[in-house]
Design an enzyme around this catalytic site. Structure first.
Site, PDB file in Angstrom:
ATOM      1  N   GLY A 109       0.819  -1.211   0.000  1.00 29.44           N
ATOM      2  CA  GLY A 109       0.000   0.000   0.000  1.00 29.44           C
ATOM      3  C   GLY A 109       0.851   1.257   0.000  1.00 29.44           C
ATOM      4  O   GLY A 109       0.406   2.321   0.415  1.00 29.44           O
ATOM      5  N   ASP A 156      -1.377  10.345  -3.285  1.00 27.39           N
ATOM      6  CA  ASP A 156      -0.256   9.436  -3.549  1.00 27.39           C
ATOM      7  C   ASP A 156       0.581   9.929  -4.728  1.00 27.39           C
ATOM      8  O   ASP A 156       1.816   9.849  -4.723  1.00 27.39           O
ATOM      9  CB  ASP A 156      -0.756   7.993  -3.773  1.00 27.39           C
ATOM     10  CG  ASP A 156      -2.050   7.928  -4.566  1.00 27.39           C
ATOM     11  OD1 ASP A 156      -2.525   8.983  -5.055  1.00 27.39           O
ATOM     12  OD2 ASP A 156      -2.606   6.825  -4.700  1.00 27.39           O
TER      13      ASP A 156
END
Ligand code: MEV
Length: 324
Positions: A109, A156
Site C-alpha cells: 500500500g 499518492d
C-alpha cells in the site's frame, strides 16, 4: 532513434486524514525512501512495450495507436493509461518501451501504481523535451488515477512527484510542503492487501446513507490534520501521537479498521508508542506508530509478536528524480 531515461519516485504513507481527503478535506502524507523506477525509451517501431515484473507483466506489447483501448491487463493499466494521456496531449510518432522495477512489494500500500505513473510521465516529459512542471505532471497523473480507478484524492501522486511531507487537499487544490527533518515512525504491515477502491466505495455508501454523521467525522478529522501539521513542525511527537489515536477512533467509526490492524496498533501502544493508527484505505496494508527512540526496538518486537511485518523506511524522502 533510441533515447532513454530512468526516473525514480518514492512510495508514500498517509500520516493523517485518509478517506476525509477524498471528500475535499486536507491530509498529511509523507514520501518514503523505498522507490519505484521506470526506464522509458522512445523507439522507432511504433509499439508500446511494457515489462513490469513486480506486477507480473512481461513482454506486453501493442501498437502505439491502440494504447488505452480495449481490454488492458490489470498490472499494465496505470502505465498504459499514463502513456495514453501523455500522447493525447503531446502527440508523437515514436514507439514507447517501459521497464519498471520496485524497491518494495506492491502489496504494502505504498502506492506503487501512482509512483510508476509519475515515473513514466516524468520520463516522457524529459524524452520529448516538454519539460512539464510538477503541477502539469500532477494533473496528467491524477487524471490517469481517476481514469483507472474512478475515485481518489491524488495524495499518492503528489507524494511521488513532490516528495517530502505534504499538506494536501483533494485533487491537488493545495499541495504545500511541511518543513520537517524527520518523523519517528515505525511501520507494521498486516500481511493483507487492502482493496482501496472497494473501501472507498463502502465509505461512499455510508456517506450517502448518513451524510450528516460522516460529514461530522470528516470535519473532526480536519481539526486533527490542522493540529498535527503544527505539532509535527514543532516536533511535539507526544501530542502528534495523541492526535493519531483520535484519528484512528474516527477511522474505526467509519468502519475501515480491521482486527489485524487493531491488534498491531494496540501492541505498538502497549510497548510505548506515543500513538498509532492505520495508514491508507484500511482493511489491511500498514499501520504506523510514533515511537520514542528508546522504545523503538520494543515497539517493533511487539508488532512482530502480534503477527505484523516491520518495514524499515525513512519518511520525508525525495520526490521524483532522474536517475543516471
Ligand atoms: C488510500 O490510501 C487513501 C484514501 O484516502 C484514498 C485517497 O485519498 O485517494 C482512502
Amino acid at each position: 532513434m533510441n533515447m532513454n531515461v530512468t526516473v525514480s519516485a518514492p512510495g508514500k504513507l498517509m500520516v493523517f486524514g485518509e478517506h476525509a481527503v477524498v471528500y475535499n478535506r486536507p491530509c498529511l502524507v509523507t514520501a518514503v525512501d523505498q522507490r519505484m523506477r521506470a526506464r522509458v525509451e522512445l523507439t522507432d517501431d511504433k509499439v508500446f512495450f511494457l515489462d513490469a515484473p513486480e506486477v507480473k507483466i512481461s513482454g506486453y506489447a501493442r501498437p502505439i495507436r491502440e494504447v488505452g483501448m480495449g481490454e488492458i491487463p490489470k498490472g499494465a493499466k496505470f502505465v498504459e493509461i499514463a502513456v495514453k494521456n501523455f500522447i493525447e496531449n503531446y502527440p508523437s510518432s515514436s514507439g514507447i518501451k517501459v521497464t519498471t522495477a520496485s524497491d518494495f512489494s506492491s502489496q504494502f500500500g505504498f502506492g506503487s501504481s501512482s509512483a510508476s505513473t509519475v515515473c513514466v510521465l516524468r520520463a516522457l516529459s524529459e524524452l520529448t523535451g516538454k519539460k512539464l512542471d510538477n503541477k502539469q505532471l500532477f494533473d496528467l497523473a491524477y487524471k490517469t488515477v481517476l481514469d483507472v480507478q474512478g475515485k481518489g484524492s491524488g495524495f499518492d501522486v503528489a507524494a511521488a512527484l513532490y516528495g517530502g511531507t505534504l499538506y494536501f487537499v483533494a485533487g491537488g487544490k493545495t499541495i504545500t510542503p511541511v518543513k520537517l527533518r524527520d518523523i519517528p515512525l515505525v511501520v507494521g504491515y498486516t500481511g493483507v492487501k487492502a482493496d482501496t477502491v472497494t473501501l472507498m466505495r463502502e465509505v461512499g455508501e455510508k456517506m450517502k446513507a448518513q451524510p450528516e454523521r460522516i460529514d461530522r467525522i470528516y470535519d473532526a478529522i480536519v481539526k486533527l490534520v490542522e493540529d498535527a501539521r503544527i505539532k509535527m513542525i514543532e516536533g511535539d511527537w507526544e501530542r502528534v501521537g495523541k492526535l493519531m489515536d483520535f484519528n484512528q477512533e474516527y477511522l474505526r467509526d467509519l468502519g475501515v479498521s480491521s482486527e489485524k490492524l487493531e491488534s498491531l496498533i494496540s501492541s505498538a501502544k502497549g510497548a510505548g508508542a506515543w500513538g498509532a493508527k492505520l495508514s491508507g484505505a484500511g482493511g489491511g496494508d500498514c499501520m504506523i506508530a510514533l515511537a520514542p527512540e528508546d522504545k523503538k526496538k520494543a515497539i517493533e518486537s511487539a508488532i512482530e509478536i502480534a503477527g505484523g511485518q516491520v518495514i524499515h523506511i525513512l519518511p520525508h524522502a525525495q520526490g521524483a528524480r532522474l536517475e543516471l
